[in-house]
Design a protein around this motif. Structure first.
Motif, PDB file in Angstrom:
ATOM      1  N   ASP B 273       0.609  -1.196   0.216  1.00 44.30           N
ATOM      2  CA  ASP B 273       0.280  -0.048  -0.231  1.00 44.30           C
ATOM      3  C   ASP B 273       0.768   1.485  -0.420  1.00 44.30           C
ATOM      4  O   ASP B 273       1.939   1.254   1.166  1.00 44.30           O
ATOM      5  CB  ASP B 273      -0.977  -0.042   1.203  1.00 44.30           C
ATOM      6  CG  ASP B 273      -1.950   0.985   1.360  1.00 44.30           C
ATOM      7  OD1 ASP B 273      -1.536   2.203   0.053  1.00 44.30           O
ATOM      8  OD2 ASP B 273      -2.742   1.625   1.669  1.00 44.30           O
ATOM      9  N   GLY B 274       1.034   1.840  -1.183  1.00 48.19           N
ATOM     10  CA  GLY B 274       2.008   3.348  -1.538  1.00 48.19           C
ATOM     11  C   GLY B 274       1.434   4.334  -0.483  1.00 48.19           C
ATOM     12  O   GLY B 274       2.354   4.866   0.075  1.00 48.19           O
ATOM     13  N   ASP B 275       0.113   4.360  -0.366  1.00 51.58           N
ATOM     14  CA  ASP B 275      -0.535   5.675   0.573  1.00 51.58           C
ATOM     15  C   ASP B 275      -0.092   5.726   1.809  1.00 51.58           C
ATOM     16  O   ASP B 275       0.770   6.732   2.604  1.00 51.58           O
ATOM     17  CB  ASP B 275      -2.177   5.926   0.187  1.00 51.58           C
ATOM     18  CG  ASP B 275      -1.988   6.216  -1.235  1.00 51.58           C
ATOM     19  OD1 ASP B 275      -0.846   7.056  -1.499  1.00 51.58           O
ATOM     20  OD2 ASP B 275      -3.008   6.008  -1.766  1.00 51.58           O
ATOM     21  N   VAL B 293       2.981   7.615  -5.657  1.00 51.50           N
ATOM     22  CA  VAL B 293       2.126   5.866  -6.492  1.00 51.50           C
ATOM     23  C   VAL B 293       2.337   5.247  -6.946  1.00 51.50           C
ATOM     24  O   VAL B 293       1.225   6.093  -8.030  1.00 51.50           O
ATOM     25  CB  VAL B 293       1.798   6.145  -4.683  1.00 51.50           C
ATOM     26  CG1 VAL B 293       0.804   4.393  -5.112  1.00 51.50           C
ATOM     27  CG2 VAL B 293       1.934   6.735  -3.632  1.00 51.50           C
ATOM     28  N   ARG B 294       2.686   4.102  -7.863  1.00 51.51           N
ATOM     29  CA  ARG B 294       2.541   3.825  -8.773  1.00 51.51           C
ATOM     30  C   ARG B 294       2.600   2.057  -8.535  1.00 51.51           C
ATOM     31  O   ARG B 294       2.951   1.364  -7.794  1.00 51.51           O
ATOM     32  CB  ARG B 294       3.827   4.218  -9.335  1.00 51.51           C
ATOM     33  CG  ARG B 294       4.368   4.027  -9.502  1.00 51.51           C
ATOM     34  CD  ARG B 294       5.592   4.214 -11.330  1.00 51.51           C
ATOM     35  NE  ARG B 294       7.195   3.661 -10.449  1.00 51.51           N
ATOM     36  CZ  ARG B 294       7.462   2.810 -10.276  1.00 51.51           C
ATOM     37  NH1 ARG B 294       7.166   1.194 -10.366  1.00 51.51           N
ATOM     38  NH2 ARG B 294       9.404   2.477 -10.069  1.00 51.51           N
ATOM     39  N   ARG B 295       1.698   1.377 -10.138  1.00 50.74           N
ATOM     40  CA  ARG B 295       1.888  -0.325  -9.451  1.00 50.74           C
ATOM     41  C   ARG B 295       2.624  -0.630  -9.865  1.00 50.74           C
ATOM     42  O   ARG B 295       3.937   0.216 -10.823  1.00 50.74           O
ATOM     43  CB  ARG B 295       0.628  -0.499 -10.723  1.00 50.74           C
ATOM     44  CG  ARG B 295      -0.826   0.144 -10.562  1.00 50.74           C
ATOM     45  CD  ARG B 295      -1.479  -0.240 -11.751  1.00 50.74           C
ATOM     46  NE  ARG B 295      -1.686  -1.914 -11.943  1.00 50.74           N
ATOM     47  CZ  ARG B 295      -2.592  -2.747 -10.493  1.00 50.74           C
ATOM     48  NH1 ARG B 295      -3.296  -2.214  -9.973  1.00 50.74           N
ATOM     49  NH2 ARG B 295      -2.309  -3.554 -10.973  1.00 50.74           N
ATOM     50  N   LEU B 298       7.613  -3.801 -15.337  1.00 48.77           N
ATOM     51  CA  LEU B 298       8.658  -5.069 -15.627  1.00 48.77           C
ATOM     52  C   LEU B 298       9.429  -4.197 -15.174  1.00 48.77           C
ATOM     53  O   LEU B 298      10.856  -4.767 -14.714  1.00 48.77           O
ATOM     54  CB  LEU B 298       8.221  -5.134 -16.715  1.00 48.77           C
ATOM     55  CG  LEU B 298       7.895  -6.418 -17.711  1.00 48.77           C
ATOM     56  CD1 LEU B 298       8.121  -6.070 -19.241  1.00 48.77           C
ATOM     57  CD2 LEU B 298       8.002  -7.472 -16.852  1.00 48.77           C
ATOM     58  N   GLU B 299       9.679  -2.891 -15.217  1.00 45.36           N
ATOM     59  CA  GLU B 299      10.914  -1.860 -14.711  1.00 45.36           C
ATOM     60  C   GLU B 299      12.130  -2.234 -13.659  1.00 45.36           C
ATOM     61  O   GLU B 299      12.735  -2.679 -12.587  1.00 45.36           O
ATOM     62  CB  GLU B 299      11.588  -0.415 -14.591  1.00 45.36           C
ATOM     63  CG  GLU B 299      12.452   0.057 -14.863  1.00 45.36           C
ATOM     64  CD  GLU B 299      12.757   1.400 -15.827  1.00 45.36           C
ATOM     65  OE1 GLU B 299      11.518   1.102 -16.301  1.00 45.36           O
ATOM     66  OE2 GLU B 299      13.550   2.015 -15.635  1.00 45.36           O
ATOM     67  N   ASP B 300      10.779  -2.340 -12.166  1.00 44.19           N
ATOM     68  CA  ASP B 300      10.819  -3.328 -11.421  1.00 44.19           C
ATOM     69  C   ASP B 300      11.318  -4.188 -10.849  1.00 44.19           C
ATOM     70  O   ASP B 300      12.740  -4.702  -9.881  1.00 44.19           O
ATOM     71  CB  ASP B 300       9.491  -2.997 -10.088  1.00 44.19           C
ATOM     72  CG  ASP B 300       8.981  -1.720 -10.765  1.00 44.19           C
ATOM     73  OD1 ASP B 300       9.898   0.042  -9.700  1.00 44.19           O
ATOM     74  OD2 ASP B 300       8.389  -1.303 -10.904  1.00 44.19           O
ATOM     75  N   VAL B 301      10.535  -5.133 -11.719  1.00 43.38           N
ATOM     76  CA  VAL B 301      11.097  -6.403 -12.373  1.00 43.38           C
ATOM     77  C   VAL B 301      12.685  -6.454 -11.990  1.00 43.38           C
ATOM     78  O   VAL B 301      13.187  -7.242 -11.485  1.00 43.38           O
ATOM     79  CB  VAL B 301      10.702  -7.701 -12.589  1.00 43.38           C
ATOM     80  CG1 VAL B 301      10.927  -9.011 -12.973  1.00 43.38           C
ATOM     81  CG2 VAL B 301       8.898  -7.640 -12.265  1.00 43.38           C
TER      82      VAL B 301
END
Lengths: 280, 312
Positions: B273-275, B293-295, B298-301
């Motif tokens: 939960d980003g918030d 805050v974002r979903r 693939l870059e995170d992977v």
């Protein structure tokens, strides 16, 4: 907005042929495609091709005709006395067959190999390295043959053709071109930069000057004669001169064999090196 | 010879490529099925292009086994290449020829009859939106046009398998979107696509399935969604502080996130939960210059698996 072309999957043509014929027979089957590509390019720049004819012609006029006036006559290969122009003309034809082949096989091939990257694209198709080597050599030969034919015609018009054997000069010119194009391409495959091409000049110029081109072999002391007889252009010059003057003996076969072996060896090295350079 | 539809178009086991001491591809296994769009994702030097060149029969294997269209590239290179299309990293177009002549001579390399090539060239020129430029030399074309021509050229033999090595690298956004649209159409027609890329959005847009490569090995494999679920959290909180402060501040955020990634210009907090995490940051008295805050993407992977930023 255009629609996409229909791309369907279906078995390719020609696979049955590929399965039935032994691979050796197929080696070089697509060499003609490279010739076709070069024709397409030079269709627009035919003037570049035409210019290649003038070099041997200028030599013939300056050395053959000009210096010929001072020299008069020399003893030909069969012991007969011939004009100096008739002596030099066949040697110039042989030299120009060498020069044309070397130029195409070194500068042009190096450009296509390292800068235009033509072969990188070509090898992603069914065309293979042997096809590329054979195709480019064939192109150099086609070009060289046209030059030789025109030169031979000029010789005939100037009365410098002394025998019907001269009909064989054209295939011999092709053989000379093959030998030098194959070896030139093999050498090109080892070159790293344009500087290395100074070595080409370093090899070709003495061949042009000292292969009994402008005076008979007997001018040299015996030891030097042996060395000259080991070099390739000598065999080309001697062969064309023998055919042109009609003094053809069994020795001609030695010349033919020398040039043929040189060409085949150069071709083998070229295909192997191209594979090494491009298919890494 | 019709291939078995169930048989994978590409089948690789323990695939290796070495250049002297350098190991470019270090024993990878993968399969690509008919009609799939398959991607190799990875940073520069990960071994993507080397793998691609082996599949294109342009590079002999240093080890392992490879079957393409059920055939062995060492023995049947010519037959395989006649059924492939390759879009190499550099365009390798023939600069001495016109646009149309490039298509024509390429078709001739495939032994196609002149008449067939002429028909296909017209269709492909339209497909690549190059009809207007058909008789121009290649050199003055824009990067996007050259790329489209290279793709059109690779389609001249109606390949079953189209290999694309970094298809949109160096193109502007409009050119990339146009290209993606064209590749999407090919996929709709059932052409199997294999591409390498170091662009996340490209991989997400085009690939049904992909592998993430790092240092010659496959670090992960799956659909874009599977990879995100498996290797990242639901949301990401991005925090920016003053220059040079990120390393030190990361320590103060401990416990707020499953994982914290320190980038030169920001901190990435991997959270459910980003918030909630942002509120926690504020509660610890930290005031970031900006917060987002974002979903997960693939870059995170990618960051997780290779420890590197993707585009460098």
């Amino acid at each position: 907005m255009s629609t996409a072309p229909q791309v369907t999957t279906r078995p390719p043509r020609g696979t049955l042929v590929a399965r039935v014929l032994p691979p050796a027979l197929l080696g070089g089957r697509r060499a003609g495609r490279l010739v076709e590509r070069n024709l397409l390019v030079y269709r627009r720049t035919w003037i570049v091709i035409a210019s290649g004819f003038f070099e041997p012609l200028f030599y013939l006029l300056s050395i053959g005709v000009g210096i010929g006036k001072l020299v008069g006559t020399v003893t030909g290969p069969g012991g007969q006395v011939i004009s100096y122009t008739a002596f030099v003309a066949p040697a110039l034809l042989a030299s120009s067959a060498m020069n044309g082949a070397i130029y195409d096989a070194t500068f042009n091939i190096f450009h296509k190999l390292k800068f235009a990257k033509i072969y990188d694209a070509v090898l992603a198709t069914p065309v293979g390295v042997t096809d590329v080597a054979l195709g480019e050599i064939s192109w150099a030969l086609i070009r060289g043959t046209i030059y030789s034919a025109v030169f031979l015609l000029v010789m005939a018009v100037l009365g410098l053709v002394g025998s019907v054997w001269a009909l064989l000069v054209l295939p011999v010119a092709v053989l000379i071109g093959f030998a030098f194009a194959a070896v030139g391409m093999a050498a090109t495959s080892y070159m790293r930069s344009w500087q290395d091409f100074d070595f080409v000049q370093l090899a070709v110029l003495p061949l042009f000057l000292f292969s009994a081109t402008f005076y008979p072999l007997t001018t040299y002391p015996p030891a030097l004669q042996v060395i000259v007889q080991l070099t390739p252009l000598y065999h080309g010059v001697a062969l064309v001169r023998a055919l042109d003057t009609g003094a053809v003996g069994p020795g001609a076969l030695v010349h033919v064999l020398y040039l043929a072996v040189m060409g085949v060896a150069g071709l083998a090295v070229t295909s192997r090196r191209l594979g090494h350079l491009l298919l890494r | 010879m019709p291939s078995d539809p169930a048989e994978p178009l590409i089948w690789a086991r323990g695939l290796c490529k070495r250049f002297g001491d350098l190991v470019a591809v270090d024993g990878i296994d993968f399969e690509v099925g008919r009609g799939e769009a398959f991607g190799f994702l990875g940073p520069n030097g990960a071994g993507k292009s080397s793998a691609m060149r082996m599949v294109a029969c342009l590079s002999p294997l240093s080890g392992g086994s490879l079957r393409i269209l059920g055939l062995d590239p060492a023995r049947d290179g010519v037959r395989i290449r006649s059924r492939l299309g390759l879009v190499p990293q550099d365009d390798t177009l023939d600069l001495e020829l016109t646009v149309r002549e490039n298509l024509y001579i390429y078709g001739r390399y495939f032994d196609l009859p002149r008449k067939v090539i002429r028909e296909r060239a017209d269709q492909l020129l339209a497909f690549a939106q190059l009809t207007e430029r058909a008789d121009d030399k290649v050199e003055p074309l824009s990067g996007g046009m050259k790329r489209r021509l290279t793709i059109a050229r690779a389609l001249i033999n109606e390949p079953e398998l189209l290999l694309l090595d970094e298809p949109t690298t160096g193109l502007d956004p409009q050119a990339r979107h146009l290209l993606w649209d064209r590749l999407w159409r090919l996929k709709q027609q059932g052409v199997t696509l294999v591409l390498t890329t170091h662009y996340m959005d490209e991989a997400e847009q085009l690939c049904d399935r992909l592998v993430v490569m790092d240092k010659g090995r496959i670090a992960a494999e799956g659909t874009p969604r599977q990879l995100i679920e498996q290797w990242s959290t639901k949301e990401v909180l991005e925090l920016r502080f003053g220059p040079g402060e990120h390393e030190a501040l990361a320590a103060k955020l401990g416990g707020l996130a499953e994982r914290i990634e320190v980038l030169p210009d920001r901190l990435l907090l991997y959270v459910e939960d980003g918030d909630e995490a942002l509120a926690g940051t504020h509660r610890r008295g930290l005031r970031p210059d900006s917060a987002l805050v974002r979903r997960s993407t693939l870059e995170d992977v990618f960051l997780r698996l290779t420890g590197r930023r993707l585009v460098d």
